[in-house]
Design an enzyme around this catalytic site. Structure first.
Site, short mmCIF file in Angstrom:
data_model
loop_
_atom_site.label_atom_id
_atom_site.label_comp_id
_atom_site.label_asym_id
_atom_site.label_seq_id
_atom_site.Cartn_x
_atom_site.Cartn_y
_atom_site.Cartn_z
N HIS A 87 0.88 -0.15 -1.44
CA HIS A 87 1.48 -1.04 -0.40
C HIS A 87 2.07 -2.34 -1.03
O HIS A 87 2.28 -3.26 -0.37
CB HIS A 87 0.32 -1.34 0.46
CG HIS A 87 0.06 -0.29 1.48
ND1 HIS A 87 0.72 -0.08 2.81
CD2 HIS A 87 -0.75 0.90 1.46
CE1 HIS A 87 0.10 1.04 3.21
NE2 HIS A 87 -0.90 1.36 2.38
N LYS A 101 3.55 -13.61 10.92
CA LYS A 101 2.89 -12.72 9.67
C LYS A 101 1.73 -13.51 8.98
O LYS A 101 1.74 -14.81 9.29
CB LYS A 101 3.89 -12.18 8.81
CG LYS A 101 4.91 -13.37 8.39
CD LYS A 101 5.88 -12.63 7.67
CE LYS A 101 7.26 -12.14 8.23
NZ LYS A 101 7.48 -10.83 8.13
N ARG A 102 0.72 -12.92 8.19
CA ARG A 102 0.06 -13.65 7.17
C ARG A 102 0.74 -14.70 6.39
O ARG A 102 2.10 -14.39 6.21
CB ARG A 102 -0.57 -12.62 6.36
CG ARG A 102 -1.75 -11.84 7.07
CD ARG A 102 -2.68 -12.53 7.64
NE ARG A 102 -3.55 -13.43 6.48
CZ ARG A 102 -4.80 -12.64 6.11
NH1 ARG A 102 -5.32 -11.83 6.88
NH2 ARG A 102 -5.39 -13.42 5.20
N LYS A 118 6.17 -14.57 1.29
CA LYS A 118 7.06 -14.23 2.61
C LYS A 118 7.63 -15.80 3.02
O LYS A 118 8.55 -15.52 4.01
CB LYS A 118 5.64 -14.07 3.65
CG LYS A 118 5.07 -12.64 3.56
CD LYS A 118 3.71 -12.42 4.61
CE LYS A 118 2.90 -11.28 4.22
NZ LYS A 118 3.49 -10.18 4.65
N THR A 176 6.53 -4.26 8.74
CA THR A 176 6.55 -3.50 9.75
C THR A 176 6.89 -4.22 11.18
O THR A 176 7.35 -3.70 11.99
CB THR A 176 5.23 -2.59 10.04
OG1 THR A 176 4.15 -3.70 9.85
CG2 THR A 176 5.05 -1.44 9.02
N LYS A 218 9.13 -4.18 15.04
CA LYS A 218 8.89 -4.41 16.20
C LYS A 218 9.86 -5.07 16.93
O LYS A 218 10.11 -4.95 18.19
CB LYS A 218 7.34 -4.73 16.17
CG LYS A 218 6.04 -3.79 15.61
CD LYS A 218 4.96 -4.37 15.35
CE LYS A 218 4.15 -3.56 14.50
NZ LYS A 218 2.95 -4.18 13.78
C1 26Q Z 1 -7.88 -6.01 -2.20
C2 26Q Z 1 -9.23 -6.27 -3.17
C3 26Q Z 1 -10.14 -7.16 -2.62
C4 26Q Z 1 -10.02 -7.69 -1.50
C5 26Q Z 1 -8.58 -7.46 -0.66
C6 26Q Z 1 -7.93 -6.71 -1.24
C7 26Q Z 1 -6.74 -6.31 -0.03
C8 26Q Z 1 -6.91 -6.09 1.30
C9 26Q Z 1 -5.63 -6.00 2.10
C10 26Q Z 1 -5.42 -5.91 -0.39
C11 26Q Z 1 -4.46 -5.70 0.05
C12 26Q Z 1 -4.44 -5.86 1.47
C13 26Q Z 1 -3.40 -5.86 2.34
C14 26Q Z 1 -2.30 -5.32 2.21
C15 26Q Z 1 -1.10 -5.35 3.00
O1 26Q Z 1 -1.23 -5.53 4.15
N1 26Q Z 1 0.13 -4.86 2.47
C16 26Q Z 1 1.11 -4.71 3.46
O2 26Q Z 1 1.20 -3.17 3.86
C17 26Q Z 1 2.14 -3.03 4.84
C18 26Q Z 1 2.13 -1.68 5.32
O3 26Q Z 1 2.53 -0.77 4.52
C19 26Q Z 1 3.69 -3.48 4.42
O4 26Q Z 1 4.61 -3.42 5.57
C20 26Q Z 1 3.63 -4.60 3.78
O5 26Q Z 1 4.87 -5.01 3.17
C21 26Q Z 1 2.49 -5.04 2.71
O6 26Q Z 1 2.39 -6.34 2.39
#
Ligand code: 26Q
Length: 825
Positions: free
Chosen positions: A363, A556-557, A562, A667, A671
């Protein structure tokens, strides 16, 4: 079969009301006379829950009886949002509940609002997992989700004096949607050491001994499909002290406190969701969470397989496991350990099973998000797993050496172990080596990972191992539930609600694009959705916004990539432009509301500065008499799934403006368009495919392309970049004058652009961004043209259903088929 399904629903509204009353009076032990909205919610949820349970049990029996291949979706995040509305709609009985509740004296909307969001995720990745569960059930795939039952989901955000404050999200007080399975538990081992022993057959086997044990307890949540009896299972693991571990010695000797402390330490594992998205910070507790969840899930999956009495080589014909990012990568190692150490298979035979079982979804390309764990930490926590990782790496590197003899640099580059100080385990590389398919989440993203971070692996394994599955969203929640009036209008033009299960049917809307009455109703619905959001904004922030203004939304976050900072700089530019106008000229301008929302990771200082600047700018602009309705800047507190369901249908234009090549997919872009909003975006992630589907004239694209990003960054590093954009320089000047409060508070944001290489290319894209916003104003002035764009866009969004997406995974990665329902019930 759907009609048959109705038999397990309520017969009529009276039947529903009887059940609600029964739950109020017995389950909740309350009298009808003091039944408030909270109790009405609880009783309604319990009444629907009873209906779901029956289909849930039948679905599980059916799937076991047919003995077909199952999909297991492993995700550390499931951002589910509320369940009641979804359950009512999916079983097709919301209308009946609405009438029943109103006869009992309640408005169904108010009852629905009582529910606390299940917010077990950060953002896109977690919400994607939730959409996938909805599609898997709706399409009748035999599938389970596996995750962690966090006691605290993503924090609640409060804005105090313009700053984000995090408040814990304790969501489990009353949760009718989960079922504790105290009989389904797994003991999970940590720490300890490895002993080599020789078994009776003279074979050396490794024993992982000692250490501490923690108990995993299963909690199940029913996942109802839409208009189908299929009700799948989401199994979340909760940690508890293992019985042997509760130190009765201490207890008896009076050291009661420390025995309770041991217990609490065990419970800490599933206590809290890590609130970082797109950032890896190597915390031991996070690794413990990962192994705890992966080991419990695999034990469960293997136990289920063993009941079939099939030989091990049939495991991949029965089981497909999808890894949602690298977070569950230890599952690869754990399955190899189970097969070799516990089941006595030969290494190669076991490895073959492992690779054919797993698929890995990536991702992100952001280097700071690629997971790595230090070798000493893995050694300490999971000593046997580290050995297996080293063996996997050894056999893999031998294979590379055979294919590319003498290429030492290549061996160093692709090694699962990074030769740094300390050494690190590269989880993405381990996931690639241990899976049969690796996919990105949008076309550009899948091309980029193959061309950059994983390019050596494409050479080694060949291109067929790598593929793309463009993300999708469930139209049930993101159209039907979030925007019921639009859904109804669409149904009236497309011959019913069939589009909810086959989103390509939206294309029939295009035939009606010139239908006057239809267009009028379309516009009325958008307006009503804006009025609802305007009311929420006034109620929560005190800011009055004009619902006829153009609503410009970025939710969004909060992340530098972003580029919310570019958006707020753009708002300041708009403000300065308005201020410089004569009153007459100003009167001709188009009123606009600039709406922001999103959480910053608690430790992400720059993201928090961005939130503070947005609020500080709003405080000035919103109170400037010269400006009035022409510009408002609003920050909506605590953006979450439920807020999204209200905000998205109310947008005219939304912003998806990441630096090209950084947003894997996005995503929410899908929406917004699906709800009749247009978007302004960069050529990034799924924006590109949205453009291909809906056509260039219906989207506002701007900014540099992904292939231009590296050269521009390079130019910044070597002092060869263009000078700071003059409009942006003017914005910085105003911030530094103190117009929006103490400039010291925003110095970091400015210097990142002006003095530290502008990594996200805010200055490089600024003029194009501003010009495109002017084009948005122009287009919006032509209301008829605008509505045509909106209707046309919605009619072409069929591709972005998560149903299409799940079917692609099923065919291209999992090799599973939907189960015919109604035959074995
Ligand atoms: C990793 C290691 C330690 C702690 C946390 C994490 C961690 C947690 C959450 C790393 C990444 C995430 C989340 C990532 C995320 O939400 N990515 C998004 O995924 C969506 C679905 O595929 C995409 O549409 C977005 O572009 C992407 O940013």
């Amino acid at each position: 079969t759907w009609r048959k399904h109705q038999t397990s629903g309520f017969k009529d509204k009276d039947g529903f009301e009887r059940e609600v009353v029964r739950h109020v009076e017995t389950t909740l032990a309350r009298s009808l006379y003091n039944c408030d909205e909270a109790a009405a919610y609880s009783a309604t949820a319990l009444a629907f829950r009873d209906r779901l349970i029956l289909e849930w049990n039948r679905t599980q029996q059916r799937q076991t009886f047919v003995d077909s291949k199952r999909v297991y979706y492993l995700s550390l995040e499931f951002l589910m949002g509320r369940a009641l509305d979804n359950a009512m709609l999916n079983v097709g009985q919301k209308e009946l509940a609405k009438v029943g509740l109103s006869e009992l004296g309640f408005r169904i909307e108010d009852v629905i609002q009582q529910e606390h969001d299940a917010a077990l995720g950060n953002g896109g990745l977690g919400r994607l997992a939730a959409c996938f569960l909805d599609s898997l059930a709706s399409l009748n795939y035999p599938a389970w989700g596996y995750g962690l039952r966090y006691r605290y989901g993503i924090f609640k955000q409060e804005i105090i004096d313009g700053y984000q404050v995090e408040v814990p999200d304790y969501w489990l007080d009353f949760n009718p949607w989960e079922f504790p399975r105290h009989d389904v538990t797994v003991d999970i081992q940590f720490y300890g050491s490895v002993e080599k022993k020789t078994n009776d057959a003279g074979r050396t086997v490794c024993h992982w001994e000692g250490g501490e044990t923690v108990k995993a307890v299963a909690y199940d949540m029913p996942i109802p499909g839409h208009a189908t009896p299929t009700t799948n299972n989401l199994r979340l693991w909760s940690s508890k002290a293992a019985s042997g571990e509760f130190d009765f010695q201490k207890f008896n000797s009076g050291d009661y406190e420390s025995s309770v402390a041991d217990q609490q330490r065990a419970e800490t594992i599933s206590a809290v969701l890590y609130p970082n998205d797109n950032l890896d910070r190597g915390k031991e507790l996070r690794l413990k969470q990962q192994y705890f969840w992966v080991a419990a899930s695999l034990y469960d999956i293997v136990r289920r397989f063993k009941k079939t009495k099939r030989p091990w080589n049939e495991f991949p014909e029965q089981v497909a496991i999808q890894l949602n990012d690298t977070h569950p990568t230890l599952a690869i190692v754990e399955l190899q350990r189970i097969l070799v150490d516990l089941e006595g298979l030969e290494w190669d035979e076991a490895w073959n099973i492992v690779v054919n079982t797993f698929g890995y979804t990536n991702h992100t390309v952001l280097p700071e998000a690629l997971e790595k764990w230090s070798v000493p930490l893995v050694q300490h926590l999971l000593p046997r797993h580290l050995q297996i990782i080293y063996d996997i790496n050894l056999f893999f590197l031998q294979k590379v050496e055979r294919k590319f003899p003498g290429d030492v640099q290549l061996l160093r580059d692709v090694s699962i172990i990074e030769e740094s100080q300390p050494k690190m385990v590269r989880m993405a590389y381990l996931a690639i080596v241990g899976s049969h398919k690796v996919n990105g989440v949008a076309e550009l993203h899948s091309e980029l990972i193959q061309a950059t971070i994983f390019k050596d692996f494409v050479r080694i394994f060949g291109p067929d191992k790598f593929t793309n599955v463009t993300n999708g969203i469930t139209p049930r929640r993101w159209l039907h539930q979030a925007n019921p009036r639009l859904s109804e209008l669409i149904a009236s033009k497309t011959g019913g609600y069939g589009f909810l299960k086959d989103l390509t049917q939206l294309n029939q809307l295009e035939l009606h694009v010139n239908d006057k009455q239809f267009r009028k109703e379309w516009a009325e619905i958008k307006y009503a959705n804006k009025v609802r959001l305007a009311k929420h904004i006034t109620a929560t922030t005190g800011i009055t916004v004009n619902p006829t203004a153009l609503f410009d939304v970025q939710v969004k976050r909060i992340h530098e990539y972003k580029r919310q900072q570019m958006n707020i700089f753009g708002a300041i530019h708009r403000y300065l432009t308005l201020k410089a106008m004569s009153p007459e000229e100003r009167q001709k301008q188009l009123p606009r509301v600039s709406i922001f929302g999103g959480k910053a990771a608690p430790g992400y200082w720059m993201a928090k500065q961005i939130i503070h600047l947005i609020n500080s700018v709003g405080a000035v602009i919103n109170n400037d008499k010269d400006i009035g309705d022409l510009l408002k800047v609003v920050f909506v507190e605590d953006y979450n799934v439920s807020k999204a369901e209200m905000i998205i249908p109310a947008s005219d234009i939304s912003e998806h403006i990441s630096t090209a090549g950084t947003e894997a997919s996005g995503t929410s872009n899908m929406k917004f368009v699906l709800n009749g909003g247009l978007i302004i975006g960069t050529c990034d992630g799924a924006n590109i495919e949205i453009t291909r589907e809906i056509d260039e004239p219906n989207i506002f694209l701007f900014g540099h392309l992904s292939e231009e990003v590296e050269p521009l960054r390079h130019a910044h590093r070597y002092g060869a970049a263009s000078p700071l954009d003059p409009d942006l320089a003017r914005v910085f000047e105003e911030i530094e004058k103190g117009t929006f409060g103490n400039p010291q508070d925003f110095a970091g944001m400015i210097s990142a652009v002006r003095d530290h290489g502008d990594y996200y290319l805010v200055s490089d894209d600024f003029s194009s961004y501003i010009a495109t916003h002017d084009a948005v104003d122009e287009a919006y002035r032509d209301q008829e043209g605008w509505i045509t764009k909106c209707i046309t866009s919605v009619s072409r969004m069929g591709f972005f259903s998560s149903d299409r997406c799940i079917n692609e995974y099923a065919e291209g990665i999992w090799n599973v088929e939907p189960l015919k329902v109604g035959e074995h019930a």
